[in-house]
Write a protein that holds these residues in place. Structure first.
Motif, PDB file in Angstrom:
ATOM      1  N   SER A   1       0.853  -1.194   0.000  1.00  0.00           N
ATOM      2  CA  SER A   1       0.000   0.000   0.000  1.00  0.00           C
ATOM      3  C   SER A   1       0.888   1.243   0.000  1.00  0.00           C
ATOM      4  N   GLY A   2       0.265   2.404  -0.034  1.00  0.00           N
ATOM      5  CA  GLY A   2       1.019   3.652  -0.099  1.00  0.00           C
ATOM      6  C   GLY A   2       2.013   3.832   1.036  1.00  0.00           C
ATOM      7  N   THR A   3       1.645   3.404   2.222  1.00  0.00           N
ATOM      8  CA  THR A   3       2.523   3.562   3.386  1.00  0.00           C
ATOM      9  C   THR A   3       3.862   2.848   3.184  1.00  0.00           C
TER      10      THR A   3
ATOM     11  N   TYR B   1      -1.589  11.652   8.445  1.00  0.00           N
ATOM     12  CA  TYR B   1      -0.536  11.161   7.549  1.00  0.00           C
ATOM     13  C   TYR B   1       0.819  11.780   7.852  1.00  0.00           C
TER      14      TYR B   1
ATOM     15  N   THR C   1      -5.051  13.969   3.861  1.00  0.00           N
ATOM     16  CA  THR C   1      -6.330  13.308   3.600  1.00  0.00           C
ATOM     17  C   THR C   1      -7.195  13.165   4.856  1.00  0.00           C
TER      18      THR C   1
ATOM     19  N   ASP D   1       4.779  13.578   0.263  1.00  0.00           N
ATOM     20  CA  ASP D   1       3.750  12.541   0.231  1.00  0.00           C
ATOM     21  C   ASP D   1       2.561  13.155  -0.520  1.00  0.00           C
TER      22      ASP D   1
ATOM     23  N   MET E   1       0.304  11.365  -2.001  1.00  0.00           N
ATOM     24  CA  MET E   1      -0.499  10.157  -2.209  1.00  0.00           C
ATOM     25  C   MET E   1      -1.876  10.468  -2.756  1.00  0.00           C
ATOM     26  N   SER E   2      -2.580  11.390  -2.080  1.00  0.00           N
ATOM     27  CA  SER E   2      -3.986  11.603  -2.418  1.00  0.00           C
ATOM     28  C   SER E   2      -4.187  12.798  -3.344  1.00  0.00           C
TER      29      SER E   2
ATOM     30  N   LYS F   1      -5.475   5.973  -5.747  1.00  0.00           N
ATOM     31  CA  LYS F   1      -6.008   7.288  -5.389  1.00  0.00           C
ATOM     32  C   LYS F   1      -6.436   8.008  -6.674  1.00  0.00           C
TER      33      LYS F   1
HETATM   34  C1  LIG Z   1      -3.727   7.061   1.412  1.00  0.00           C
HETATM   35  C2  LIG Z   1      -2.599   7.848   1.928  1.00  0.00           C
HETATM   36  C3  LIG Z   1      -1.384   7.240   2.341  1.00  0.00           C
HETATM   37  C4  LIG Z   1      -1.142   5.765   2.285  1.00  0.00           C
HETATM   38  O1  LIG Z   1      -2.111   5.012   2.862  1.00  0.00           O
HETATM   39  P1  LIG Z   1      -2.207   3.445   2.625  1.00  0.00           P
HETATM   40  O2  LIG Z   1      -3.407   3.084   3.433  1.00  0.00           O
HETATM   41  O3  LIG Z   1      -0.964   2.822   3.104  1.00  0.00           O
HETATM   42  O4  LIG Z   1      -2.389   3.242   1.150  1.00  0.00           O
HETATM   43  C5  LIG Z   1      -0.349   8.056   2.749  1.00  0.00           C
HETATM   44  N1  LIG Z   1      -0.481   9.381   2.771  1.00  0.00           N
HETATM   45  C6  LIG Z   1      -1.618  10.007   2.384  1.00  0.00           C
HETATM   46  C7  LIG Z   1      -1.666  11.501   2.421  1.00  0.00           C
HETATM   47  C8  LIG Z   1      -2.719   9.253   1.960  1.00  0.00           C
HETATM   48  O5  LIG Z   1      -3.836   9.878   1.572  1.00  0.00           O
END
Ligand SMILES: *Cc1c(COP(=O)(O)O)cnc(C)c1O
Length: 402
Positions: free
Chosen positions: A79-81, A106, A157, A182, A184-185, A208
């Motif tokens: 996953s993103g983490t 986050y 997020t 980061d 991610m979103s 995302k």
């Molecule tokens: C979704 C997200 C992540 C990673 O989340 P996972 O649940 O590991 O996919 C990291 N940072 C932000 C800002 C996110 O929105």
């Protein structure tokens, strides 16, 4: 042994495919039929066909941020983490000092990750409501020349706040420090170009704003940073340098890739391009946000954030003060009407979140508004106004910021 009730097949009573609820969540999110269709084929991870898919995904992602020849993209399983952890471990030398900008869950997760990694950290924590400001970052960096890296979340997020990335990036880069983002979103929907923001590394994931299914993340980084990352990581599986070096040499992922997810992601990238790239995606999400927020305010709901910080990604609303309001019931009533929303992730007041991202359009947003109205009526909620304390707190925070 487990109790017999747990043997009920959770797949038995589902609605048919195509009738499942829309996910108004920040990922996993609702994907298009085309993206799901792309997963019907099995792929050998060593095969040239799959190597071609991986190469095309990497190329398109570098192009999306104008990375040219100076940047490269490294996809990473998980996953993103996992990708954030991989990036922090790989790009921040073990003896370096890091500034982490936090205004939600986050940012806190990055701090926790750096603690696990044993990096020396300074944190700027702005709570739930407010962005870190460029002037604050400048002041901290001027006061401590030993800080070499700054970590920032683009769209936080947990509240939906869109942080002022450009101003912060300028403050960091003008001072010769390195920026890790980061995004991610936000990546894929909020413009991010290395011509504007020459980050050291940026992290995002498949599920995302590019609207793929979950299973991997990716790091876009300067090639010089990828070279320099050799030997920094504590972890074999999360070593970005090694993943990059092996992928460039063999065209393969080092360990089993989520093949179906990668292929679906390429299909999602093609649809992203057809929609007009980042600008097209931004326009649709922004339209979703406008319909959502104006409709919610008409009903009497209040947003956590002032308008200028609200992202087109996800919006946080305060729970109504009406004693008949109960979040779990509200959630179920809305789900029965075909939409899934998201609980809040704030530390202080009760809230819930509604996402604007995924394969959703204006009709879906109007549908979720009608579902909320129906849910409130069913519960006997007559006012959607939040408790006065919530508004007072919001006011107070904003005054502190001004
Ligand atoms: C979704 C997200 C992540 C990673 O989340 P996972 O649940 O590991 O996919 C990291 N940072 C932000 C800002 C996110 O929105």
């Amino acid at each position: 042994m487990s109790n017999p009730a747990s043997h009920k097949n959770p797949l038995a009573d589902l609605k048919p495919v195509g009738e499942e609820p829309y996910l108004l969540t920040p990922g996993p999110l609702t994907t298009s039929a085309r993206t799901k269709q792309a997963m019907l084929r099995d792929w050998g991870s060593w095969d040239d066909d799959f190597k071609g898919v991986t190469a095309e995904v990497r190329r398109r992602l570098v192009d999306m941020c104008d990375g040219g020849d100076a940047y490269d993209c490294v996809p990473m399983q998980g996953s993103g983490t996992f990708s954030v952890e991989a990036a922090l471990a790989s790009f921040i030398p073990r003896d370096a000092k890091v500034l982490v900008l936090m205004n939600g869950a986050y940012g806190q997760r990055s701090l926790k990750t750096l603690d696990y990694l044993g990096r020396e950290v300074v944190a700027l924590d702005k709570g739930d409501y407010l962005p870190p400001m460029p002037s604050e970052v400048a002041e901290i960096l001027d006061g401590d020349v030993s800080i070499s890296h700054v970590v920032i979340v683009h769209c936080e997020t947990s509240s939906g706040i869109l942080n002022p990335l450009k101003g912060i990036a300028d403050a960091v880069i003008d001072r010769g420090r390195k920026l890790i983002v980061d995004s991610m979103s936000a990546f894929g929907a909020v413009p991010l170009s290395v011509k504007d923001i020459p980050f050291e590394a940026m992290v995002s994931s498949a599920n995302k704003c590019i609207e793929g299914v979950p299973g991997f993340g990716f790091i876009i980084a300067k090639k010089t940073a990828l070279e320099a990352a050799k030997g920094n990581s504590h972890s074999l599986s999360l070593d970005v340098h090694d993943q990059w070096a092996v992928m460039n040499k063999t065209g393969q992922w080092r360990f089993t890739p989520p093949t179906h997810t990668v292929v679906a992601f390429l299909e999602a990238l093609i649809q992203h391009e057809e929609e007009g790239g980042v600008a097209g995606r931004f326009a649709r999400y922004d339209g979703n946000r406008q319909i959502l927020i104006s409709g919610m305010r008409e009903m009497g709901f209040e947003t956590l954030l002032e308008d200028r910080w609200i992202s087109p990604i996800i919006t946080t609303f305060f729970c109504p003060a009406d004693p008949n309001f109960e979040f779990l019931r509200f959630y179920e009533e809305i789900k029965d009407r075909g939409f899934v929303i998201y609980p809040g992730k704030l530390t202080v007041v009760d809230s819930f979140r509604v996402g604007c991202i995924g394969n959703l359009d204006a009709d879906v947003m109007r549908g979720v508004l009608a579902a909320m109205k129906g849910a409130c009526d069913a519960m006997g909620v007559t006012s959607c106004a939040p408790p006065v304390e919530a508004l007072e707190q919001r006011e107070l925070q904003n005054q502190c910021a001004a």
